[in-house]
Design an enzyme around this catalytic site. Sequence first.
Site, PDB file in Angstrom:
ATOM      1  N   HIS B 193      56.861  70.167  22.147  1.00 49.33           N
ATOM      2  CA  HIS B 193      57.875  71.307  21.815  1.00 49.33           C
ATOM      3  C   HIS B 193      57.320  72.866  22.048  1.00 49.33           C
ATOM      4  CE1 HIS B 193      61.532  69.311  20.348  1.00 49.33           C
ATOM      5  NE2 HIS B 193      60.755  68.412  20.214  1.00 49.33           N
ATOM      6  N   GLU B 437      69.810  60.206  21.748  1.00 50.50           N
ATOM      7  CA  GLU B 437      68.395  60.078  22.141  1.00 50.50           C
ATOM      8  C   GLU B 437      67.682  58.745  21.356  1.00 50.50           C
ATOM      9  OE1 GLU B 437      67.104  63.782  20.261  1.00 50.50           O
ATOM     10  OE2 GLU B 437      68.700  63.819  18.870  1.00 50.50           O
ATOM     11  N   ASP B 461      63.449  62.785  23.648  1.00 50.58           N
ATOM     12  CA  ASP B 461      63.273  61.878  22.833  1.00 50.58           C
ATOM     13  C   ASP B 461      63.596  60.486  23.094  1.00 50.58           C
ATOM     14  OD1 ASP B 461      62.348  63.201  20.550  1.00 50.58           O
ATOM     15  OD2 ASP B 461      63.850  63.770  19.855  1.00 50.58           O
ATOM     16  N   CYS B 508      70.556  67.152  28.410  1.00 48.63           N
ATOM     17  CA  CYS B 508      70.085  68.232  28.096  1.00 48.63           C
ATOM     18  C   CYS B 508      68.724  68.418  27.773  1.00 48.63           C
ATOM     19  CB  CYS B 508      70.769  68.978  26.667  1.00 48.63           C
ATOM     20  SG  CYS B 508      70.507  67.669  25.304  1.00 48.63           S
TER      21      CYS B 508
END
Lengths: 89, 581
Positions: B193, B437, B461, B508
Amino acid sequence: MIKKQTSVINKLGLHARASSQLVQLASKFISDISIEKDGKLANAKSIMTIMMLAANKGSTITIMANGEDEVVAIEQISELFANKFGELE
Amino acid sequence: MSISLHGIGLGGGISIGKAYILDKHLDNAVLHLLEDSQVDLEAKRFEQAVRDTRKELESLRGNIPSNAPAELGAFLSLNIMMLGDSQISQAPLNIIRTEFCNAEWAIKLQAEKLSEQFDTMEDEYLKERKYDVIQVLERIFKNLEGNQFDWNKTNDFEGELLITYDLSPADLMHIKNSNFLGFVTEVGSLTSHTAIIGRNLEIPSIVGVSYARQVVRDGDTVIVDGINGALIIDPDAVVLSEYYKLQKEWQASKLKLRHIRQKESVTLDDVTINLFANIENDSDAIEVKNNNADGVGLFRSEFLFLNNDDNYSDEEEQFEAYSKVVKTLKKLPVTIRTADLGADKNPSWNVDGNSVLNPALGLTGIRLSLADLYLFRSQLRAILRASHYGNIQIMFPMISSSLELKQAIYQLEYVKDELIQEGINFNPDIKIGAMIEVPAAALSIKSILSLVDFVSIGTNDLIQYLLAVDRNDESVNYLYNPIHPAVLQLIHHVIRSCNRQQVPVTICGEMAADPRLTRLLLGMGLRNFSMYPSSILPIKKIILNTDINKNTTIVRKILKTESIEKVDLLLDELNQGVLDY
């Protein structure tokens, strides 16, 4: 000044926690207290010098105290060594 | 002599400046000689740091969590005792006075001296105590005035590059608001992240540069090449001028892309593609406009929580953030994903979050929301209230089954009723979507499609769960691969199912922003992409150069291929000419 010879019998020797117990106890007395090992002298009220002494299991050390409460000091400190600093093994 | 270290570049171009090392290591200490008159001040500075360290240790000892090992208290007491020892708190003072040196250097000298003494010990166990001692000295070192790091003061930095061990997503928010020219971390991978958000900042940055802090010294001239992932330390004149040139070229190519900003994103065979932006903050809305995106495909609302150190982001705060975005973007759609916290995004108040063994499989995403209805409902209220002011859609993360999705929808309906009773305006027909995901949700996509208005595939993910690879684990993340045939087939399955049911589907995740995959995804039937704003123009450029129809055969071949190597080769063929700029 009085002296007493004893040996380190707890498993890990004068490691950090044992050293800190020794320093805590020694600091309660007015007397100057030192520990001697192989000719090296350490102030028993200083954690660093005690740790630096590197007294492992089986080392012979001499406790020295000089001051008005020297008798009790030597007595209680040697007892701490004999009790293996409260460790189980 | 110039040295270069390598890591994973997060883009953002090139910057050249002075290194600022955060999490300073004792090893990094530099000698400064003092004038006679400065010695007393320096001694006071050291004494203050000792006092601060004592306070810090005592406060740590006073706040030991009940589930901490019993040893911790004893260990902290030992540290405090060491701090009081003359070898620790007096000796460096003497060094300052006799050597006329700065406190950092004095601490370093004393640490070396003590280390040497420990090294001569024979007993292995006692020898190891050296580290306890060094830690105490390190702590004083970090408490020296000027060495503590106050994120609120980052505006003071001008033309400096931050070099540190790691940065949390919340730290990155601070960097964004600071004047740092770039940053380098020792850990991190492409899809952590930290990296994803770091890329969004559009400042030169590199993650995963091992030992950076040991090699770079404070104040060294460094070049951070975020494009190639190179950190160049102490460059000579030739290297420096070369990089100034590259820096100019990069800025020029960025300007060139500006020309296609106003163009519609339509393929050569006349298919319109929607390009949405991923954002984290209300202030990112301006970037959405700057890149002429078709809206926000993913508003990562959890960052409103992560930035709050001490408490939840409350309903009002969120409402303001969401309304600000929709108002800025007028009629454009804004998809707000409810808080996707947990795993590697833990706010400081979620104390349990860091201790579970397998956080990515634990209480994250919608699970955390459903487990904390107070948090969830206040977020839903904020989103619904903001929906009155623009085109808001709501999306639930980490959905693993239709049942879980129904539970989330039930909460949404509950909150809607609440608002109706209170007479508060909102859009009653707000569109809802599920984030796909979890592989189970991807495989059973049909059961989900009947419940939603749209879906969005979170490829980061999805890949991690499908390939069983923790993308934050440096020992295995080389296995993380978006072009693994299983990944492509599963994504294709979702896109095809959605297209058949005429439910809009967006990607996304990082795959949407990977120029190498644009043509493939178009060929798979994807028409909606959402990515960090800085990627929109480069991806648009590829779309403008693509004839979907012409690629049908090769895309079909890729989807039938069983080996990663073959996919790789076929992708090269598919992308011929398009990536050369």
